[in-house]
Design an enzyme around this catalytic site. Structure first.
Site, PDB file in Angstrom:
ATOM      1  CG  ASP A   8      -1.716   1.207   1.409  1.00 42.60           C
ATOM      2  OD1 ASP A   8      -2.391   1.585   0.439  1.00 42.60           O
ATOM      3  OD2 ASP A   8      -1.695   1.817   2.495  1.00 42.60           O
ATOM      4  CG  LEU A   9       1.754   5.632  -1.910  1.00 40.86           C
ATOM      5  CD1 LEU A   9       3.235   5.356  -2.104  1.00 40.86           C
ATOM      6  CD2 LEU A   9       1.196   6.415  -3.098  1.00 40.86           C
ATOM      7  CG  ASP A  10      -1.826   7.480   0.326  1.00 38.69           C
ATOM      8  OD1 ASP A  10      -0.973   8.324   0.033  1.00 38.69           O
ATOM      9  OD2 ASP A  10      -2.774   7.171  -0.424  1.00 38.69           O
ATOM     10  CB  THR A  16       0.525  10.693   1.774  1.00 39.50           C
ATOM     11  OG1 THR A  16       0.655   9.281   1.660  1.00 39.50           O
ATOM     12  CG2 THR A  16       1.565  11.384   0.943  1.00 39.50           C
ATOM     13  CE  LYS A  44      -4.988   6.091   8.952  1.00 35.53           C
ATOM     14  NZ  LYS A  44      -4.159   5.654  10.088  1.00 35.53           N
ATOM     15  CB  SER A 113      -1.998   2.785  -3.900  1.00 29.82           C
ATOM     16  OG  SER A 113      -2.591   4.006  -3.499  1.00 29.82           O
ATOM     17  CB  ALA A 114      -7.491   3.081  -2.799  1.00 29.25           C
ATOM     18  CE  LYS A 144      -5.653  -1.191  -1.094  1.00 33.84           C
ATOM     19  NZ  LYS A 144      -4.519  -0.422  -0.555  1.00 33.84           N
ATOM     20  CD  GLU A 168      -3.430  -1.842   2.923  1.00 36.23           C
ATOM     21  OE1 GLU A 168      -3.529  -0.931   3.769  1.00 36.23           O
ATOM     22  OE2 GLU A 168      -3.810  -1.706   1.756  1.00 36.23           O
ATOM     23  CG  ASP A 169      -1.919   2.674   6.406  1.00 37.06           C
ATOM     24  OD1 ASP A 169      -2.252   2.222   5.289  1.00 37.06           O
ATOM     25  OD2 ASP A 169      -2.152   3.840   6.767  1.00 37.06           O
TER      26      ASP A 169
HETATM   27  C1  G6P Z   1      -5.655   5.662  -0.173  1.00 40.87           C
HETATM   28  C2  G6P Z   1      -5.783   6.415   1.125  1.00 40.87           C
HETATM   29  C3  G6P Z   1      -7.140   7.053   1.267  1.00 40.87           C
HETATM   30  C4  G6P Z   1      -7.482   7.838   0.011  1.00 40.87           C
HETATM   31  C5  G6P Z   1      -7.481   6.920  -1.191  1.00 40.87           C
HETATM   32  C6  G6P Z   1      -7.801   7.656  -2.495  1.00 40.87           C
HETATM   33  O1  G6P Z   1      -6.300   4.455  -0.036  1.00 40.87           O
HETATM   34  O2  G6P Z   1      -5.565   5.552   2.232  1.00 40.87           O
HETATM   35  O3  G6P Z   1      -7.119   7.892   2.397  1.00 40.87           O
HETATM   36  O4  G6P Z   1      -8.734   8.467   0.133  1.00 40.87           O
HETATM   37  O5  G6P Z   1      -6.190   6.348  -1.308  1.00 40.87           O
HETATM   38  O6  G6P Z   1      -6.782   8.557  -2.756  1.00 40.87           O
HETATM   39  P1  G6P Z   1      -6.834   9.697  -3.861  1.00 40.87           P
HETATM   40  O7  G6P Z   1      -5.424  10.242  -3.852  1.00 40.87           O
HETATM   41  O8  G6P Z   1      -7.191   9.065  -5.150  1.00 40.87           O
HETATM   42  O9  G6P Z   1      -7.845  10.680  -3.421  1.00 40.87           O
HETATM   43 MG    MG Z   2      -2.733   3.224   3.506  1.00 41.68          MG
END
Ligand code: G6P
Ligand code: MG
Length: 214
Positions: A8-10, A16, A44, A113-114, A144, A168-169
């Site tokens: 996962d990224l954020d 972020t 998240k 990542s989403a 997810k 993942e977080d």
């Molecule tokens: C990740 C983050 C979420 C965020 C989603 C969409 O999953 O954990 O907090 O809302 O991505 O991100 P975006 O940058 O497309 O708004």
């Molecule tokens: Mg995350």
């Protein structure tokens, strides 16, 4: 045996998650209410639109789909301002080192990542070159805890789900990994990420040996 790591990224590689939280809170405040850090855990890992719909529910606010589109754009503009100057020093502890360790051991690396902003962040923090496959919010239909994002990643890497570990977080992300038949390491709080196979405070605690002991 673990042959691939799906990140996962954020909140896992880059710090972020705090910016998403700040931008969503600013939007809620503007609409006349607030939400807590505990509520934020539910945001998240889920998509931008789904996050907004949940927040509007919390505030007891109804909006048309056109207004929802505008509000999500507004939040994203604020978010993009916040990450405009993001630097490699906003990588979370151990991120770069662990990616390098995986590379050195020939373990495949994918992003799951989403976020639709994932590529910008990978570029600005200088880690894009580590990834053998990148799956982001522009490529998936289901958010997810649906496993789609990770299953596409495994497929692109040509590795069986059983040989993948997800990092993942988010609770939704841990659930997605398990639904996809993958192992999962949680980054954060054991009390929150109860279902993960292992929970560590940060990637600085991770090693290849730990992957193989899952
Ligand atoms: C990740 C983050 C979420 C965020 C989603 C969409 O999953 O954990 O907090 O809302 O991505 O991100 P975006 O940058 O497309 O708004
Ligand atoms: Mg995350």
């Amino acid at each position: 045996e673990i042959n691939a790591c799906l990140f996962d990224l954020d909140g896992v590689l880059v710090d972020t998650a705090i910016y998403h939280y700040k931008a969503w809170r600013r939007l809620a405040n503007e609409l006349g209410f607030d939400f807590t850090e505990k509520d934020n855990e539910k945001l998240k890992g889920i998509s931008r639109i789904q996050s907004l719909k949940l927040i509007l529910e919390w505030g007891g606010i109804k909006k048309t789909s056109k207004e929802i589109e505008e509000l999500s754009q507004k939040k994203n503009d604020w978010y993009l301002e916040m990450i405009a100057d993001i630097q490699p020093n906003e990588l979370l502890p151990g991120s770069r080192e662990f990616l390098q360790e995986l590379k050195d051991h020939g373990i495949k690396i994918a992003l799951g990542s989403a976020s639709k902003n994932a590529i910008i962040i990978l570029d600005k923090t200088n880690i894009r070159h580590f990834f053998d496959a990148i799956v982001d919010g522009n490529m998936v239909q289901a958010s997810k805890p649906d496993p789609e994002v990770f299953l596409i990643g495994a497929k692109l890497l040509n590795i069986q789900p059983q040989q993948c570990v997800v990092i993942e977080d988010a609770v939704a992300g841990v659930e997605a990994a398990l639904a996809g038949n993958m192992k999962v390491i949680g980054i954060g709080d054991k009390g929150v990420l109860k279902e993960a196979n292992l929970v560590v405070a940060s990637l600085a605690e991770m090693s290849i040996d730990q992957l193989n002991s899952l």
